[in-house]
Design a protein around this motif. Structure first.
Motif, PDB file in Angstrom:
ATOM      1  N   ASN A 179      52.691  26.731  10.769  1.00 25.44           N
ATOM      2  CA  ASN A 179      52.004  27.592  10.023  1.00 25.44           C
ATOM      3  C   ASN A 179      50.526  27.431   9.435  1.00 25.44           C
ATOM      4  O   ASN A 179      50.333  26.160   9.274  1.00 25.44           O
ATOM      5  N   HIS A 208      53.036  30.978  12.898  1.00 23.07           N
ATOM      6  CA  HIS A 208      53.179  31.534  11.806  1.00 23.07           C
ATOM      7  C   HIS A 208      51.923  31.594  10.844  1.00 23.07           C
ATOM      8  O   HIS A 208      51.016  30.673  10.973  1.00 23.07           O
ATOM      9  N   TYR A 258      52.224  39.256  15.768  1.00 24.84           N
ATOM     10  CA  TYR A 258      52.662  38.801  14.558  1.00 24.84           C
ATOM     11  C   TYR A 258      53.391  39.751  13.758  1.00 24.84           C
ATOM     12  O   TYR A 258      52.875  40.908  13.329  1.00 24.84           O
ATOM     13  N   TYR A 261      57.450  39.807   8.384  1.00 23.18           N
ATOM     14  CA  TYR A 261      58.784  39.776   8.062  1.00 23.18           C
ATOM     15  C   TYR A 261      59.061  39.533   6.607  1.00 23.18           C
ATOM     16  O   TYR A 261      60.263  39.664   6.089  1.00 23.18           O
ATOM     17  N   GLU A 262      58.086  39.403   5.712  1.00 25.06           N
ATOM     18  CA  GLU A 262      58.099  39.091   4.173  1.00 25.06           C
ATOM     19  C   GLU A 262      56.886  39.608   3.583  1.00 25.06           C
ATOM     20  O   GLU A 262      55.855  39.679   4.365  1.00 25.06           O
ATOM     21  N   ASN A 265      54.143  37.157   4.636  1.00 25.42           N
ATOM     22  CA  ASN A 265      54.354  36.242   5.597  1.00 25.42           C
ATOM     23  C   ASN A 265      54.524  36.712   7.030  1.00 25.42           C
ATOM     24  O   ASN A 265      55.260  37.851   7.129  1.00 25.42           O
ATOM     25  N   TYR A 266      53.947  36.370   8.098  1.00 32.28           N
ATOM     26  CA  TYR A 266      53.824  36.944   9.414  1.00 32.28           C
ATOM     27  C   TYR A 266      54.242  35.870  10.457  1.00 32.28           C
ATOM     28  O   TYR A 266      53.835  34.636  10.267  1.00 32.28           O
ATOM     29  N   ALA A 267      54.969  36.201  11.259  1.00 34.47           N
ATOM     30  CA  ALA A 267      55.322  35.256  12.404  1.00 34.47           C
ATOM     31  C   ALA A 267      55.497  35.851  13.863  1.00 34.47           C
ATOM     32  O   ALA A 267      55.893  37.145  14.093  1.00 34.47           O
ATOM     33  N   GLU A 272      60.090  32.896  12.195  1.00 33.95           N
ATOM     34  CA  GLU A 272      60.082  33.009  10.924  1.00 33.95           C
ATOM     35  C   GLU A 272      60.551  32.069  10.254  1.00 33.95           C
ATOM     36  O   GLU A 272      61.328  30.861  10.724  1.00 33.95           O
ATOM     37  N   CYS A 273      59.863  31.609   8.760  1.00 33.31           N
ATOM     38  CA  CYS A 273      60.168  30.173   8.206  1.00 33.31           C
ATOM     39  C   CYS A 273      61.771  30.401   7.701  1.00 33.31           C
ATOM     40  O   CYS A 273      61.816  31.211   6.797  1.00 33.31           O
ATOM     41  N   ILE A 277      63.282  32.213   3.942  1.00 30.14           N
ATOM     42  CA  ILE A 277      64.044  33.393   3.962  1.00 30.14           C
ATOM     43  C   ILE A 277      65.237  32.825   3.321  1.00 30.14           C
ATOM     44  O   ILE A 277      65.828  33.815   2.527  1.00 30.14           O
ATOM     45  N   LEU A 343      61.904  40.843   1.864  1.00 31.15           N
ATOM     46  CA  LEU A 343      62.141  40.762   3.200  1.00 31.15           C
ATOM     47  C   LEU A 343      61.758  42.182   3.620  1.00 31.15           C
ATOM     48  O   LEU A 343      62.278  43.039   3.241  1.00 31.15           O
TER      49      LEU A 343
END
Length: 408
Positions: A179, A208, A258, A261-262, A265-267, A272-273, A277, A343
């Motif tokens: 990340n 991430h 990417y 997802y939050e 935050n991008y993944a 995803e972390c 989560i 999320l």
């Protein structure tokens, strides 16, 4: 007789398996409160320390891990996060000691996500190789900006070039889940400068990216200079530019594969972390170390937050973990909504009903319809989630899920 013995042994093994499966999931957060130099925007519990002070802290942290009573019998660890401060400032041997103590005391699932935060300038290739050998499988680099002038203004100890060297070393030793933290709306920053940072980071292809807007925290030098009371208040990008940076982040990162997802935050798919989560989904977590927070069995705790108190408690078998709040059903329903709605997927109606034995519509039905009508929520048969417009004003939306004390 032999058959009976074998059957009994098989039954015992099956029962052991059931006991393991019945353990609840637990996340561990390990706080390392040391940094090479306090950044100008930072209000976290951290500061400078000598090697002897770091060694002493490790001793007490290992003792705290050991003193968890029945918790290891009740839980299995699904994620571990070394945060700070600057965990990578701690000597590798001390990280190894902490990790060994965790493995000694807790069951760690084979798929456990293990993250350590690294500040560029505090790691070497040898240290990164040591992390890899400890089975740490995720790195989080605090870059913040690819612009060296912005890094100096932030008070960072590294240049972008030093970060790239650290990043390349991490890849060379085998890390495949990295990340990179970025900040926007920095003093004197413009859209072109920020997008240049995004472009430079994307060339490195991390799995991430966490992208946050600067928050001016009281007690920091940035607050004194750049808040509405400061002499340089006009240096902070206005709300329109801040929003534009956020929107461009989403668009540019999406074009490179990417997913957001939050909120921040991008993944890449599947990266995803899991630890973060877990926070948003309210999985039980145990904070270890100075000032760290925990959520265990419907109770929020906070560790003692001065070194003297922390040391005294561990020397005299006093409680390090102090009760902060015993959560009521109302409080847990509120948290379910305003944490889970961070999320992109949103919150599950079914999970709400399973946890609270009442439907989401029964508690929030009128409010949900109102927010949906105003274009702030998307609602289907399974999930409730924020719209893009809802994300833009998420603080105002989330406060709508606070409940009157009479609602049970």
């Amino acid at each position: 007789m032999c058959i009976n013995i074998v059957s009994a042994a098989q039954s015992l093994q099956a029962m052991k398996g059931m006991i393991i499966r019945m353990k609840k999931d637990l996340e561990l957060y390990i706080h390392i409160p040391f940094c090479a130099r306090k950044c100008n925007y930072c209000d976290f519990l951290s500061g400078q320390a000598s090697q002897d002070e770091m060694l002493k802290y490790t001793d007490f942290l290992c003792k705290e891990i050991k003193n968890q009573g029945s918790l290891p019998l009740e839980y299995r660890v699904v994620s571990i996060f070394f945060g700070g401060g600057t965990p990578s400032l701690l000597p590798l041997e001390q990280i190894g000691r902490i990790f060994d103590k965790i493995k000694e005391c807790f069951e760690i699932v084979p798929t456990c996500e293990i993250t350590i935060e690294c500040n560029p300038g505090t790691v070497t290739k040898d240290k990164l190789f040591g992390y890899y050998n400890l089975e740490i499988n995720r790195l989080s680099f605090g870059l913040q900006s690819a612009n060296n002038e912005e890094l100096r203004l932030l008070g960072r100890i590294h240049t972008f070039e030093e970060f790239v060297e650290n990043y390349e070393h991490a890849r060379e030793v085998g890390f495949q889940n990295i990340n990179i933290d970025l900040m926007s709306a920095l003093p004197y920053q413009n859209l072109e400068s920020y997008e240049t940072t995004l472009e430079k980071v994307l060339k490195l292809k991390p799995e991430h990216i966490s992208a946050y807007s600067l928050i001016l925290e009281e007690g920091t030098s940035f607050y004194e200079r750049f808040s509405e009371h400061g002499d340089e208040k006009d240096a902070i990008p206005d709300v329109i530019l801040d929003r534009l940076m956020y929107e461009h982040t989403k668009e540019i990162l999406l074009s490179h594969g990417y997913n957001r997802y939050e909120i921040s935050n991008y993944a890449k798919p599947g990266r995803e972390c899991l630890h973060n989560i877990g926070y948003w989904r309210r999985i039980d977590y145990l904070g270890l170390g100075l000032g760290s927070s925990s959520l265990l069995d419907h109770v929020r705790y906070r560790n003692l937050d001065t070194m003297n108190e922390y040391e005294k408690a561990l020397k005299s078998s006093l409680k390090v973990r102090q009760v902060e709040e015993m959560l009521s059903k109302n409080a847990e329903m509120e948290e379910f909504m305003f944490l889970g709605l961070r999320l992109s997927k949103g919150v599950s109606k079914k999970e709400f009903e399973q946890q609270f034995l009442v439907s989401m519509d029964e508690i929030y039905g009128t409010k949900l319809m109102e927010l949906q009508k105003n274009g702030l929520l998307m609602i289907d048969e399974v999930y409730v989630s924020l719209t893009d417009r809802g994300i833009d004003v998420s603080n105002q939306v989330l406060v709508e899920f606070l409940l009157d004390d009479t609602v049970i």
